[in-house]
Structures are given as C-alpha cells and as structure tokens.
Design an enzyme around this catalytic site. Structure first.
Site, PDB file in Angstrom:
ATOM      1  N   HIS A  45      40.364  40.744  46.060  1.00  0.00           N
ATOM      2  CA  HIS A  45      40.362  40.226  44.697  1.00  0.00           C
ATOM      3  C   HIS A  45      41.470  39.184  44.565  1.00  0.00           C
ATOM      4  CE1 HIS A  45      38.629  44.205  43.247  1.00  0.00           C
ATOM      5  NE2 HIS A  45      39.423  44.683  44.174  1.00  0.00           N
ATOM      6  N   GLU A 127      44.709  42.533  46.820  1.00  0.00           N
ATOM      7  CA  GLU A 127      44.807  41.480  45.805  1.00  0.00           C
ATOM      8  C   GLU A 127      45.595  40.309  46.369  1.00  0.00           C
ATOM      9  OE1 GLU A 127      43.586  41.440  42.708  1.00  0.00           O
ATOM     10  OE2 GLU A 127      43.216  43.545  42.218  1.00  0.00           O
TER      11      GLU A 127
END
Length: 154
Positions: A45, A127
């Site tokens: 992400h 992330e």
C-alpha cells in the site's frame, strides 16, 4: 487470472529479526492469525498523513495509537480508527516494523484476493510512505526489494 490456491506460503520465524536494519515500533493494532502458517500474499500500500505530506511523525503516531486528531483537519476522519501494517518503508528507505510477521496486521480491511476474503488473515502488509500520484524514492524501492527478498527466502 490469479490462481485461487496459493502456490507457497511464507515461513516466518518469530525468533530472529528478518533484516538487521528493521526497527521495531510500538503498536497494539493487531491480533493472532487464524493460521500463522498460512501467509501467502504480500499487500503493498501507500500512506501519507496528511495525504501527500511526508517526513513527519504522523504515520508512526497513527499506527502507534498516539495520533492527535486535532492537529490537522484531515485527521478528524481517523479518530477511533485502529489500523496497522507489518512494515512501513519511509522516503529515506528506513524500514519500521509495527506488527510481527506471524501476527495479523489490520491493513487490508474488507478484502478479496484470488477468491479468498479477509486478506489480513493470510497476508503481510507493507506500506510505502507516499501517495498514488507521487513517485516513490530509489531508497524505498531498494528497501522494498530487500524486504520482499528476505520474506520470500524465509
């Protein structure tokens, strides 16, 4: 079209650090996986708080449950939200680990991949500090490659 059955699982060990440059960070936003041996997906992400704003402590504060939601108008929508990822790779290539790989991070929400729902149950969430329309840094790509290679090798 992706297969509905994973071809392999990642065998992660809780006893040994995956990479020496990974810094553990405090986080309580995770729980036990239903099957700790079933890790077969990497979910990558991006995150920035506020959006497209970098080089601050807000991601660390958010994953650590310390974000003061009064500091920015955008943060109001995050009040009471408890999310996490296994690791965040910051713009300078630092890798901070928030959740043990054998545990379930809360990063994928209501999700479906290759016919399986609840991706948090069988995935590792990484992330990248960034935004959809902002290029990542070379340091991030290098750190991501090292992390992915180490996870797959383990």
């Amino acid at each position: 079209m992706p297969s509905t059955a994973p071809s392999a699982t990642l065998a992660v060990s809780p006893e040994q650090p995956l990479l020496p440059e990974i810094s553990p960070r405090p986080c309580s936003h995770y729980d036990d996986r239903p099957d700790p041996s079933d890790i077969s997906l990497l979910v990558i992400h991006n995150i920035s708080l506020p959006p497209a704003t970098f080089d601050n402590t807000y991601i660390d504060d958010f994953f650590g449950g310390r974000l003061d939601c009064s500091l920015h108008p955008y943060f109001g929508r995050l009040a009471g939200v408890r999310v996490s990822a296994h690791c965040v790779i910051y713009r300078d290539g630092r890798i901070w680990q928030y959740v043990p790989f054998r545990s379930r991070a809360w990063h994928a929400g209501l999700s479906l991949f290759a016919g399986r729902d609840k991706c948090n149950d069988f995935s590792i969430g990484i992330e990248l500090e960034g935004a959809d329309d902002v290029p990542y840094t070379e340091a991030q790509y290098q750190a991501l490659a090292r992390l992915c290679h180490a996870l797959i090798a383990r």
